[in-house]
Structure formats: structure tokens, C-alpha cells
Motif scaffolding. Structure first.
Motif, PDB file in Angstrom:
ATOM      1  N   PHE A   1       0.810  -1.215   0.000  1.00  0.00           N
ATOM      2  CA  PHE A   1       0.000   0.000   0.000  1.00  0.00           C
ATOM      3  C   PHE A   1       0.847   1.272   0.000  1.00  0.00           C
ATOM      4  CE2 PHE A   1      -2.542  -3.350   1.975  1.00  0.00           C
ATOM      5  CZ  PHE A   1      -3.683  -3.289   1.198  1.00  0.00           C
ATOM      6  N   VAL A   2       2.149   1.141   0.289  1.00  0.00           N
ATOM      7  CA  VAL A   2       3.018   2.317   0.275  1.00  0.00           C
ATOM      8  C   VAL A   2       3.116   2.881  -1.144  1.00  0.00           C
ATOM      9  CG1 VAL A   2       5.344   3.164   0.796  1.00  0.00           C
ATOM     10  CG2 VAL A   2       4.302   1.404   2.231  1.00  0.00           C
ATOM     11  N   GLY A   3       3.078   2.010  -2.148  1.00  0.00           N
ATOM     12  CA  GLY A   3       3.176   2.473  -3.534  1.00  0.00           C
ATOM     13  C   GLY A   3       1.939   3.196  -4.042  1.00  0.00           C
ATOM     14  N   ARG A   4       0.759   2.956  -3.411  1.00  0.00           N
ATOM     15  CA  ARG A   4      -0.508   3.616  -3.778  1.00  0.00           C
ATOM     16  C   ARG A   4      -0.843   3.429  -5.269  1.00  0.00           C
ATOM     17  NH1 ARG A   4       0.271   8.554  -3.809  1.00  0.00           N
ATOM     18  NH2 ARG A   4       2.447   8.709  -3.217  1.00  0.00           N
ATOM     19  N   GLN A   5      -0.666   2.205  -5.770  1.00  0.00           N
ATOM     20  CA  GLN A   5      -0.938   1.897  -7.167  1.00  0.00           C
ATOM     21  C   GLN A   5      -2.069   0.876  -7.256  1.00  0.00           C
ATOM     22  OE1 GLN A   5       3.537   2.562  -9.017  1.00  0.00           O
ATOM     23  NE2 GLN A   5       2.901   0.532  -8.487  1.00  0.00           N
ATOM     24  N   VAL A   6      -2.951   1.069  -8.253  1.00  0.00           N
ATOM     25  CA  VAL A   6      -4.131   0.222  -8.406  1.00  0.00           C
ATOM     26  C   VAL A   6      -4.249  -0.200  -9.862  1.00  0.00           C
ATOM     27  CG1 VAL A   6      -6.620   0.031  -8.110  1.00  0.00           C
ATOM     28  CG2 VAL A   6      -5.306   1.463  -6.558  1.00  0.00           C
ATOM     29  N   ALA A   7      -4.428  -1.502 -10.093  1.00  0.00           N
ATOM     30  CA  ALA A   7      -4.723  -2.041 -11.417  1.00  0.00           C
ATOM     31  C   ALA A   7      -6.192  -2.447 -11.441  1.00  0.00           C
ATOM     32  CB  ALA A   7      -3.839  -3.244 -11.724  1.00  0.00           C
ATOM     33  N   THR A   8      -6.952  -1.905 -12.400  1.00  0.00           N
ATOM     34  CA  THR A   8      -8.403  -2.109 -12.441  1.00  0.00           C
ATOM     35  C   THR A   8      -8.781  -2.833 -13.718  1.00  0.00           C
ATOM     36  OG1 THR A   8      -8.711  -0.039 -11.216  1.00  0.00           O
ATOM     37  CG2 THR A   8     -10.642  -0.961 -12.313  1.00  0.00           C
ATOM     38  N   PHE A   9      -9.578  -3.900 -13.554  1.00  0.00           N
ATOM     39  CA  PHE A   9     -10.215  -4.592 -14.670  1.00  0.00           C
ATOM     40  C   PHE A   9     -11.716  -4.372 -14.520  1.00  0.00           C
ATOM     41  CE2 PHE A   9      -6.222  -6.816 -14.071  1.00  0.00           C
ATOM     42  CZ  PHE A   9      -5.769  -7.008 -15.369  1.00  0.00           C
ATOM     43  N   HIS A  10     -12.261  -3.510 -15.342  1.00  0.00           N
ATOM     44  CA  HIS A  10     -13.676  -3.124 -15.250  1.00  0.00           C
ATOM     45  C   HIS A  10     -14.437  -3.718 -16.428  1.00  0.00           C
ATOM     46  CE1 HIS A  10     -17.246  -0.734 -14.423  1.00  0.00           C
ATOM     47  NE2 HIS A  10     -17.247  -0.359 -15.679  1.00  0.00           N
ATOM     48  N   ASN A  11     -15.394  -4.596 -16.111  1.00  0.00           N
ATOM     49  CA  ASN A  11     -16.205  -5.232 -17.145  1.00  0.00           C
ATOM     50  C   ASN A  11     -17.499  -4.456 -17.321  1.00  0.00           C
ATOM     51  OD1 ASN A  11     -17.402  -7.142 -18.926  1.00  0.00           O
ATOM     52  ND2 ASN A  11     -18.442  -8.098 -17.194  1.00  0.00           N
ATOM     53  N   GLN A  12     -17.759  -4.038 -18.554  1.00  0.00           N
ATOM     54  CA  GLN A  12     -19.001  -3.331 -18.880  1.00  0.00           C
ATOM     55  C   GLN A  12     -19.447  -3.773 -20.276  1.00  0.00           C
ATOM     56  OE1 GLN A  12     -18.810   0.893 -18.405  1.00  0.00           O
ATOM     57  NE2 GLN A  12     -20.946   1.216 -18.905  1.00  0.00           N
ATOM     58  N   ARG A  13     -20.626  -4.410 -20.320  1.00  0.00           N
ATOM     59  CA  ARG A  13     -21.199  -4.919 -21.581  1.00  0.00           C
ATOM     60  C   ARG A  13     -20.235  -5.868 -22.302  1.00  0.00           C
ATOM     61  NH1 ARG A  13     -23.911   0.686 -23.987  1.00  0.00           N
ATOM     62  NH2 ARG A  13     -24.775   1.392 -22.001  1.00  0.00           N
ATOM     63  N   ASP A  14     -19.562  -6.710 -21.508  1.00  0.00           N
ATOM     64  CA  ASP A  14     -18.625  -7.728 -22.000  1.00  0.00           C
ATOM     65  C   ASP A  14     -17.348  -7.146 -22.594  1.00  0.00           C
ATOM     66  OD1 ASP A  14     -20.275  -9.700 -21.129  1.00  0.00           O
ATOM     67  OD2 ASP A  14     -21.104 -10.193 -23.090  1.00  0.00           O
ATOM     68  N   PHE A  15     -17.082  -5.864 -22.358  1.00  0.00           N
ATOM     69  CA  PHE A  15     -15.799  -5.259 -22.710  1.00  0.00           C
ATOM     70  C   PHE A  15     -15.042  -5.016 -21.402  1.00  0.00           C
ATOM     71  CE2 PHE A  15     -18.250  -4.256 -26.482  1.00  0.00           C
ATOM     72  CZ  PHE A  15     -17.336  -4.455 -27.501  1.00  0.00           C
ATOM     73  N   ILE A  16     -13.797  -5.484 -21.345  1.00  0.00           N
ATOM     74  CA  ILE A  16     -12.986  -5.375 -20.129  1.00  0.00           C
ATOM     75  C   ILE A  16     -12.003  -4.227 -20.317  1.00  0.00           C
ATOM     76  CG2 ILE A  16     -11.428  -6.582 -18.563  1.00  0.00           C
ATOM     77  CD1 ILE A  16     -12.600  -9.216 -19.723  1.00  0.00           C
ATOM     78  N   PHE A  17     -12.164  -3.171 -19.527  1.00  0.00           N
ATOM     79  CA  PHE A  17     -11.319  -1.983 -19.620  1.00  0.00           C
ATOM     80  C   PHE A  17     -10.237  -2.067 -18.546  1.00  0.00           C
ATOM     81  CE2 PHE A  17     -15.552  -0.881 -21.078  1.00  0.00           C
ATOM     82  CZ  PHE A  17     -15.298  -0.240 -22.284  1.00  0.00           C
ATOM     83  N   PHE A  18      -8.982  -1.927 -18.970  1.00  0.00           N
ATOM     84  CA  PHE A  18      -7.860  -1.956 -18.030  1.00  0.00           C
ATOM     85  C   PHE A  18      -7.338  -0.540 -17.825  1.00  0.00           C
ATOM     86  CE2 PHE A  18      -3.297  -1.979 -17.179  1.00  0.00           C
ATOM     87  CZ  PHE A  18      -3.263  -2.750 -16.027  1.00  0.00           C
ATOM     88  N   ARG A  19      -7.170  -0.167 -16.549  1.00  0.00           N
ATOM     89  CA  ARG A  19      -6.603   1.128 -16.174  1.00  0.00           C
ATOM     90  C   ARG A  19      -5.614   0.917 -15.034  1.00  0.00           C
ATOM     91  NH1 ARG A  19      -8.848   1.785 -20.203  1.00  0.00           N
ATOM     92  NH2 ARG A  19     -10.341   3.388 -20.827  1.00  0.00           N
ATOM     93  N   PHE A  20      -4.583   1.755 -15.018  1.00  0.00           N
ATOM     94  CA  PHE A  20      -3.554   1.673 -13.981  1.00  0.00           C
ATOM     95  C   PHE A  20      -3.367   3.068 -13.399  1.00  0.00           C
ATOM     96  CE2 PHE A  20       0.931   0.970 -12.551  1.00  0.00           C
ATOM     97  CZ  PHE A  20       0.635  -0.013 -11.628  1.00  0.00           C
ATOM     98  N   HIS A  21      -3.656   3.224 -12.089  1.00  0.00           N
ATOM     99  CA  HIS A  21      -3.677   4.530 -11.453  1.00  0.00           C
ATOM    100  C   HIS A  21      -2.761   4.559 -10.229  1.00  0.00           C
ATOM    101  CE1 HIS A  21      -7.555   4.798 -13.646  1.00  0.00           C
ATOM    102  NE2 HIS A  21      -7.270   6.084 -13.703  1.00  0.00           N
TER     103      HIS A  21
END
Length: 354
Positions: free
Chosen positions: A278-298
């Protein structure tokens, strides 16, 4: 020959004789004819420029392209103003009513009108719990193995695909990039198993652009084939943050609700270590919407107790599941659990597979 002069009055000068047609009398009587004459007189006394039925105006009828675009933008702006005024009016009415205000209307979307699917996962289901305890990812979730990922490409990759693989290696901890050099995947997989790799990720390309991903869980599978679209590297992103650090990121999986989606979510979760730093404060997100998987890295930061600031680090891309195969990759004799049949499965827009 004698010529006789005929006196002409001044009132009759310049006037022509009009042939008046005799009015026909209707057999039913003079009552109806007099009514028709009165209506005609009223129409004549009305404004000469006004028409009874004005023609409807359409922006598409304007032939000039610039003027048509200008009129359309004005029409759109007026419509937006009316919508905002109505919204403000409703807000004032709700504030005036206070607690007596009616509940807000829920907008209709494709997601909340989703067709019921029998394979929706219930977290309290005993069958689902048994499958999770005995599937191929149970060793990872029980803490017996640590993820180790091999990232490779199709034969003779171009520069954009190579940079995409290198940036993926900075997102996924303990990931290594190797060039394929024309080897078949059936020969690569035994070497990966011998060197204790838990994943094989192959990035395919077409016309110098990444267009596909094969994600194979080792040593027993499963193998998923995705289509990649909307790839944006770090240099192509506006207002991006600094390069990510080596800390293990947190993982967020959204809307993987069916049995198939549950399997795909566990496939993505096993890519990352279970102990995020948690020190790095980095998040990898796999968001599924209408069978499309969106990847974001914040990267995130807590501004105060209520506000959180996020900054995208990249890369970003979108995945579409094409097939899920049992075991490791085998294009000829492999057994497929699920294959996308586009014309059958995408016929209803409110039915989703994941």
C-alpha cells in the motif's frame, strides 16, 4: 365614311370588362351556398401571407454544409439550455418540498435492464465455493504459489508491440519479456513450466498494432484468447503521472458476475501477488461493462478524509473475450469451454456473457 365620336367617362378609362360567370344555385337551397360564401369571405379577409398549414422546417434540408452545421449546433445548444432549466426547476421544487419530495427516477440503461442469466454467481452458493477450492487457481489463492509471468509476442514484432510488452512488465510484478524467435507455443510452454512460470502471455499484432492476447495459466490451464483494442501507451496519454514504481499494486475486479465472468476474474487476479504494497498507492483495475474489459492503472493520494485524487499511469487498453479453452494452448485438439458466436450471442444488446 362618317366617323362618329362616342363619349367616354373618366371612371371607365383603363378598365376592362370582366366576364362574370353566373353563380350556380345548389338544388338543396340557398342556405348552404350562402354559408360557403361567408367562409370564403373570411379566408379572403384574413392575412394574405399566413398559410393554413405552415411547412415543417428541417435542418437536413439546408444544402449549405457550414450553415447546416451552424443551425444544428444552435438547435443543440437551445435544447441543452432547456434541459438545464428544467433540471434547475426540479431541483428547486425538491428543495422546497424537503422530505416530502418524491424519490428520484432511476434512468433506464442497458445495464439495469439486463436479461436474467441463470449462471449468475451467488457468493453463498456451496457449488461455487467447491469449484473455487478445486479449480486451477486454488493453489494461488491458498498461498502455495507466487505468480511469475512470461510475456512474449508473435514472430517478428514491431516497435509499438515491443513497447507495449515492456510497459506491461512494469505493471505486472515479477514479469519477464522474452522474444519468441519463431518458436511454436507448444515448444515454449514446457520450457515455461520447467522454469516455474505460472503464466504465459502472448501479444499478437496486425498491421504493426497489438490486436490480440493469449493468456495461458500454467501448468494446467485454462487458456483465454482476447481481442485487444484502444491501446494507448504512456507517451500518448495526456496528464499522465510518473512511471510506476516496483511496488505490488492493488487489484480491482468489477462486474464479473456470471460463472464465466467469475473464471475470467480469477484468471486476472492470479496475475498479481496477493500481498499488495500500500506504500506504492498503485491500483490495477479490470472493469467489465457490456462484456468489454477496460484496463486502467492509477496512482492515488488521500487529500483529506473525503476526497481522493487519482492519476493515470498507463498503459490503457480494452479486452474482448473470444474463447476460453481447457488446459494449456492447443489450437488443433484443445477442448473449449466457451467460444464467442457473435451473430448469436450479440443479437440481444441486453444479454451479457460475463
Amino acid at each position: 365614311m362618317d366617323i362618329t365620336e362616342v363619349p367616354v367617362s373618366q371612371d371607365n378609362k383603363g378598365k376592362k370588362k370582366k366576364n362574370k360567370k353566373p353563380k350556380k344555385k345548389s338544388p338543396e337551397g340557398n342556405a348552404e351556398s350562402s354559408g360557403v360564401e361567408k367562409e370564403e369571405e373570411k379566408m379572403e379577409k384574413s392575412e394574405p401571407g399566413a398559410a393554413a398549414f405552415p411547412p415543417t422546417f428541417s435542418v437536413s434540408e439546408i444544402k449549405n454544409k457550414q450553415r447546416r452545421h451552424l443551425m444544428f449546433m444552435k438547435f443543440k445548444q437551445e435544447k441543452r439550455k432547456q434541459k438545464m432549466q428544467l433540471k434547475k426547476k426540479k431541483k428547486k421544487e425538491r428543495e422546497a418540498l424537503g422530505d416530502k419530495a418524491p424519490p428520484k427516477e432511476v434512468p433506464k440503461t442497458i445495464e439495469n435492464q439486463r436479461v436474467f442469466d441463470e449462471t449468475m454467481v451467488d457468493p453463498e452458493d456451496e457449488e461455487v465455493a467447491f469449484d473455487e477450492a478445486t479449480d486451477e487457481f486454488s493453489a494461488y489463492f491458498n498461498g502455495l504459489t507466487n505468480p511469475k509471468v512470461l510475456i512474449t509476442t508473435s514472430d517478428r514484432p514491431r516497435g509499438r508491440t515491443v513497447r507495449f510488452c515492456e510497459q506491461l512488465a512494469t505493471v505486472i510484478p515479477n514479469a519477464h519479456v522474452y522474444y519468441r524467435r519463431g518458436l511454436a507455443l507448444k515448444r515454449v510452454i514446457p520450457q515455461c513450466v520447467a522454469r516455474n512460470f505460472t503464466y504465459l502471455m502472448v501479444i499478437n499484432e496486425d498491421r504493426k498494432m497489438p490486436n490480440g492476447m493469449v493468456l495461458c495459466h500454467l501448468p494446467d490451464g485454462p487458456t483465454a484468447h482476447f481481442k485487444i483494442s484502444s491501446v494507448r501507451l504512456r507517451k500518448e496519454m495526456k496528464r499522465r503521472g510518473k512511471d510506476p514504481t516496483e511496488h505490488s499494486p492493488e487489484v480491482i475486479l468489477n462486474n464479473f458476475s456470471t460463472r464465466l465472468g467469475h473464471s475470467i476474474g480469477r484468471l486476472f487476479a492470479a496475475l498479481f501477488p496477493q500481498d499488495p504494497q500500500f506504500v506504492g498507492r498503485q491500483v490495477a483495475t479490470f472493469h467489465n461493462q457490456r462484456d468489454f474489459i477496460f484496463f486502467r492503472f492509477h496512482r492515488y493520494i488521500f487529500k483529506n478524509e473525503k476526497k481522493v485524487g487519482i492519476q493515470e499511469l498507463g498503459p490503457r487498453f480494452t479486452l474482448k473475450l473470444r474463447s476460453l479453452q481447457k488446459g494449456t494452448f492447443d489450437s488443433k485438439f484443445g477442448e473449449y469451454e466457451w467460444v464467442l458466436k457473435r451473430h448469436e450471442m450479440d443479437a440481444c444488446r441486453r444479454k451479457f456473457q460475463l
